[in-house]
Design an enzyme around this catalytic site. Structure first.
Site, PDB file in Angstrom:
ATOM      1  N   ARG A  96       0.842  -1.193   0.000  1.00  0.00           N
ATOM      2  CA  ARG A  96       0.000   0.000   0.000  1.00  0.00           C
ATOM      3  C   ARG A  96       0.877   1.243   0.000  1.00  0.00           C
ATOM      4  NH1 ARG A  96      -1.791  -3.357   3.904  1.00  0.00           N
ATOM      5  NH2 ARG A  96      -3.851  -4.317   3.682  1.00  0.00           N
ATOM      6  N   SER A 202      -7.453  -1.866   1.115  1.00  0.00           N
ATOM      7  CA  SER A 202      -8.323  -2.288   2.216  1.00  0.00           C
ATOM      8  C   SER A 202      -9.224  -1.146   2.680  1.00  0.00           C
ATOM      9  CB  SER A 202      -7.462  -2.837   3.355  1.00  0.00           C
ATOM     10  OG  SER A 202      -6.754  -3.975   2.915  1.00  0.00           O
TER      11      SER A 202
END
Length: 375
Positions: A96, A202
């Site tokens: 990420r 997420s």
């Protein structure tokens, strides 16, 4: 009886006041029509359509409505020199970063080429045959899918499965890996895909200045383990080139079953994002009993999709399968920035749902709310 539901960008989950919880996904439209678009230079698209009209269509496909795609080359594999980029150590099953980092030169290419090389090593040195590529719909989702498809094709992966609109929840990706065969059907354990690339950060926000991520699911649909991600990180430190092709973009809105022949040996298929996951759910839950339960007097539910991937899933299951009213859905249209909300289903970030249900942030009833106004 009231149900409260919230979903993130990658999951669709229901939390019930009767202490029950189910995960839902959406089936869509599996057709037998499979027109193939060969992405290479054509001097005259109309001439190509005329050529295709000489041949009978298969499975109900009609070539008269094809939108021929072209590209500036014959899709030869190109090897591009690159250098390692620092900071690509994955976290939980993936990496990420801020989306602007991913948009930097060679960032997606370096990471995906390293992922492919790591997956090949984990597969005994043999190139994978089939890979699923999907995302949670956040900002930069579609652009990254196009780049990834070109790298997969250039590396020799024969079957690249991309869901219609490019959006699929993480559990749905796992269901496709575990179940889907080349004809779209299959039971648990029949799946032909050997892995899945999932574009998601997420619960983190999406949009310009926000987060983007890429995760990998392995052959049983499970998130990549630490052994895999550590090997991936080491590969990113040694990369010197990546393989790609030049081609027009794939139409992610094309009908389910549409195929794009990126190279003579590599095909993209637009797949139903939801069918295999729905099959998995129906193998676990009695949908007829759930439908009867939902029709009981006094029962209601509100599902907050938080503008993530789960919203369309909830619409298909709750409304179309279980017969609940459209008013059961809240923020169920996926948006690249999640409507400026934080897609984390808790009492803080799902405050609009909490308010609509006549609750205060600790989950107890709001005494200032008239119960008759609660859906």
């Amino acid at each position: 009886m009231k149900f409260i539901a919230a979903t993130t960008a990658v999951t669709a989950s229901l939390s019930a006041s009767i202490s029950q919880s189910e995960a839902f996904a959406r089936p869509a439209f599996l057709t037998s029509s499979s027109p193939t678009y060969f992405l290479q230079r054509q001097a005259d698209g109309n001439a190509v359509k005329s050529f295709l009209s000489l041949f009978p269509s298969r499975g109900g496909a009609t070539y008269t409505n094809l939108q021929m795609s072209t590209t500036a080359s014959s899709n030869e594999v190109i090897t591009v020199a690159t250098n390692p980029i620092e900071g690509m150590r994955p976290g939980t099953s993936g990496l990420r970063k801020k989306v602007e980092v991913w948009q930097g030169k060679n960032y997606v290419e370096n990471f995906i080429q390293s992922l492919i090389d790591t997956a090949v090593d984990a597969n005994g040195g043999k190139m994978l045959d089939t890979i699923v590529v999907a995302g949670d719909g956040r900002y930069y989702n579609n652009e990254a899918i196009q780049t990834i498809a070109r790298l997969l094709a250039a590396n020799g992966i024969q079957n690249i499965w991309i869901p219609q609109h490019g959006i699929m929840s993480t559990p749905a990706v796992s269901a496709v890996i575990r179940r889907r065969t080349s004809n779209g059907e299959g039971k648990d354990g029949d799946g032909e895909a050997q892995g899945g690339i999932v574009l998601t950060a997420s619960h983190n926000p999406g949009g310009p200045g926000e987060d983007f991520g890429i995760k990998y699911n392995e052959g049983l649909g499970q998130p990549a383990g630490e052994e895999f991600t550590e090997a991936l990180y080491k590969t990113t430190l040694a990369i010197s080139s990546y393989k790609t092709i030049e081609s027009d973009d794939i139409d992610l809105t094309a009908p389910v079953g549409t195929q794009y022949q990126l190279t003579p040996t590599s095909t993209v298929t637009i797949i139903d994002p939801f069918k295999n996951y729905l099959d998995a759910l129906k193998s676990c839950f009695d949908f007829e009993k759930l439908k009867e339960f939902g029709a009981r007097d006094g029962f209601s539910i509100v599902f907050d999709g938080m503008h993530g991937a789960g919203g369309e899933f909830a619409k298909r299951v709750l409304v179309e399968e279980l017969g609940l009213p459209q008013s059961s859905l809240m923020r169920c249209n996926p948006l690249p920035d999640f409507g400026k909300c934080h897609p984390d289903p808790n009492l803080t970030y799902a405050s609009e749902l909490v308010k609509k249900m006549g609750l205060i942030p600790d989950g107890s009833a709001d005494p200032s709310v008239d119960p008759s106004t609660i859906p």
